[in-house]
Design a protein around this motif. Structure first.
Motif, mmCIF file in Angstrom:
data_model
loop_
_atom_site.group_PDB
_atom_site.id
_atom_site.type_symbol
_atom_site.label_atom_id
_atom_site.label_comp_id
_atom_site.label_asym_id
_atom_site.label_seq_id
_atom_site.Cartn_x
_atom_site.Cartn_y
_atom_site.Cartn_z
ATOM 1 N N GLN A 311 20.002 -11.883 43.872
ATOM 2 C CA GLN A 311 20.167 -13.217 43.276
ATOM 3 C C GLN A 311 19.121 -14.204 43.786
ATOM 4 O OE1 GLN A 311 23.780 -15.251 42.730
ATOM 5 N NE2 GLN A 311 24.804 -13.579 41.670
ATOM 6 N N GLU A 312 18.815 -14.139 45.080
ATOM 7 C CA GLU A 312 17.785 -15.063 45.577
ATOM 8 C C GLU A 312 16.431 -14.742 44.948
ATOM 9 O OE1 GLU A 312 15.813 -17.060 49.579
ATOM 10 O OE2 GLU A 312 17.615 -15.809 49.777
ATOM 11 N N LYS A 313 16.152 -13.460 44.732
ATOM 12 C CA LYS A 313 14.894 -13.087 44.083
ATOM 13 C C LYS A 313 14.851 -13.607 42.648
ATOM 14 C CE LYS A 313 14.532 -9.093 47.097
ATOM 15 N NZ LYS A 313 14.808 -7.653 47.261
ATOM 16 N N ASN A 314 15.988 -13.522 41.942
ATOM 17 C CA ASN A 314 16.058 -14.111 40.600
ATOM 18 C C ASN A 314 15.790 -15.609 40.651
ATOM 19 O OD1 ASN A 314 16.807 -11.623 39.531
ATOM 20 N ND2 ASN A 314 18.983 -12.119 39.376
ATOM 21 N N ALA A 315 16.465 -16.283 41.599
ATOM 22 C CA ALA A 315 16.360 -17.745 41.693
ATOM 23 C C ALA A 315 14.944 -18.180 42.058
ATOM 24 C CB ALA A 315 17.353 -18.268 42.726
ATOM 25 N N ARG A 316 14.332 -17.470 42.990
ATOM 26 C CA ARG A 316 12.979 -17.857 43.426
ATOM 27 C C ARG A 316 11.971 -17.705 42.286
ATOM 28 N NH1 ARG A 316 13.878 -21.144 47.615
ATOM 29 N NH2 ARG A 316 15.080 -20.107 49.252
ATOM 30 N N ALA A 317 12.176 -16.725 41.405
ATOM 31 C CA ALA A 317 11.269 -16.573 40.264
ATOM 32 C C ALA A 317 11.363 -17.784 39.333
ATOM 33 C CB ALA A 317 11.603 -15.291 39.501
ATOM 34 N N LEU A 318 12.573 -18.291 39.125
ATOM 35 C CA LEU A 318 12.736 -19.496 38.298
ATOM 36 C C LEU A 318 12.143 -20.711 39.002
ATOM 37 C CD1 LEU A 318 16.380 -19.115 36.901
ATOM 38 C CD2 LEU A 318 14.235 -18.231 35.977
ATOM 39 N N GLU A 319 12.339 -20.777 40.313
ATOM 40 C CA GLU A 319 11.784 -21.888 41.090
ATOM 41 C C GLU A 319 10.251 -21.867 41.033
ATOM 42 O OE1 GLU A 319 12.676 -23.605 45.515
ATOM 43 O OE2 GLU A 319 12.023 -21.530 45.402
ATOM 44 N N GLU A 320 9.675 -20.688 41.189
ATOM 45 C CA GLU A 320 8.219 -20.545 41.166
ATOM 46 C C GLU A 320 7.641 -20.976 39.821
ATOM 47 O OE1 GLU A 320 4.996 -16.867 41.344
ATOM 48 O OE2 GLU A 320 6.918 -16.642 42.385
ATOM 49 N N ALA A 321 8.400 -20.709 38.752
ATOM 50 C CA ALA A 321 7.942 -21.096 37.412
ATOM 51 C C ALA A 321 8.123 -22.587 37.143
ATOM 52 C CB ALA A 321 8.702 -20.294 36.353
#
Length: 379
Positions: A311-321
């Protein structure tokens, strides 16, 4: 298939609704395209799928497959011994299902049950595909990569996580049709939140929801002082009574604060998400698919209670975008969530940029893309 019509499809999935619902959505699209196609769903005998799939009206069969636990407690050791037996048993069951149903293609959408079915199909020369909803592949997808003819993923950034990027097709993750049937203005009007104030929506799922609901009690107490925005919070069936009790102990009477709505469950999620200006949530695969398909900014506290911290990996991808702000659960509190929510909503330009970033990640026609990929694979 040599160009022949697609006639029989096996979907194999299980464990969570996030694995099962995309498969059901795909079956529905394929059925609309051709009502003569036959479907069989295959899952684990004890998984959530055994209830969800028959309720959706599809035939369902099981294989014996289970996870491995790392604990050395006696109960966990017994569980692992059963799992070893299942590893021997499941391939035989999978081959029997393939002989009986004779599918043209086998599509795995996640969960342990996908492994024996997709592997057996590949060994039998039947076209196979795997759909991975998370940014980083789960263990089952990693194990199936050598066997799958296509690996379908949600975002372009996923491609770098695979050893065979030539197999990867960016399709997105299916989102239910009803999420797109009304405009944002119409959704706000339906919910009665069209007085110009923004709408905040929050929900935390079942894993760790009790702790997050306690934070929401503090959040709602701060919010009640001014009601700067509308707020719909889904507390969950088990968390709802306790949250109401916590609010009463803080002197918050929801009847006196019409902009604050606490629900046991958000049954009209399509309308609520469509109307939302900011969503506070976890980072499960289905949720991020909905956020990106609708272009809704998010403040995410990923669950730390999931395998491989996906879940953190999913969230960080959205944050990075640029589409989301992220707090870890250790950093999160009711006060900090409220502060960040107010800060984001006070900056309309930044919110517009976040919405645009989410929209650029979204693939609203994901189900159609996946169906097209499956047909091309068979041809």
């Amino acid at each position: 298939m040599n160009g022949e019509k697609l006639k029989r499809v096996i979907f194999t999935c299980g464990g969570t609704a996030g694995h099962v619902n995309p498969a059901i959505a795909l079956a529905q699209v394929l059925h609309r395209q051709d009502p003569e196609i036959r479907f069989l769903f295959v899952g684990a005998e004890r998984g959530l799928e055994k209830d969800l799939i028959p309720k959706a009206g599809y035939d369902f069969r099981t294989v014996h497959i289970s996870s491995f636990h790392r604990s050395m407690r006696p109960a966990e050791i017994r569980h692992n011994l059963v799992s070893v037996c299942n590893l021997v048993r499941a391939p035989r069951e999978a081959r029997a299902i393939l002989r009986d149903f004779q599918p043209d293609v086998v599509v795995g959408t996640g969960g342990y049950a996908s492994y024996p079915m997709v592997k057996a199909a590949a060994k039998a020369g039947i076209p196979t595909a795997v759909h991975e909803s998370n940014i980083v592949p789960g263990l089952t997808t990693e194990m199936l990569e050598p066997y799958a003819g296509r690996i379908m993923v949600g975002f372009e950034t996923c491609r770098r996580h695979y050893r065979h990027p030539d197999k990867v097709v960016v399709t997105g993750t299916p989102v239910r049709d009803d999420f797109f049937t009304m405009t944002k203005a119409a959704a706000k009007a339906r919910l009665g939140v069209d007085d110009g104030r923004p709408l905040v929506v929050s929900f935390w799922g079942s894993l760790g929801a009790s702790g997050m609901n306690a934070e929401m009690a503090d959040f709602l107490e701060l919010e009640a002082a001014h009601e700067p925005f509308h707020h719909i919070h889904g507390a969950g069936v088990s968390g709802y009574p306790k949250l109401l009790e916590q609010l009463r102990s803080k002197g918050v009477d929801l009847a006196r604060h019409p902009a604050l709505e606490v629900r046991e469950y958000i049954y009209d999620m399509a309308a609520v998400m469509r109307a939302a200006d900011l969503v506070l949530c976890r980072a499960g695969a289905s949720t991020i698919s909905e956020l990106t398909a609708l272009g809704v900014p998010a403040l995410i506290v990923p669950s730390p209670y999931v395998t491989n911290n996906h879940q953190e990996k999913n969230a960080r991808a959205l944050e990075e975008a640029g589409g989301a702000a992220v707090l870890t659960e250790a950093e999160s509190s009711g006060q900090e969530l409220f502060r960040l929510t107010c800060s984001l909503l006070k900056d309309p330009k930044h919110m517009e940029e976040m919405a645009g970033a989410m929209s650029r990640l979204g693939i609203p026609d994901a189900a159609e893309r996946i169906c097209r990929t499956v047909r091309e694979l068979c041809e």
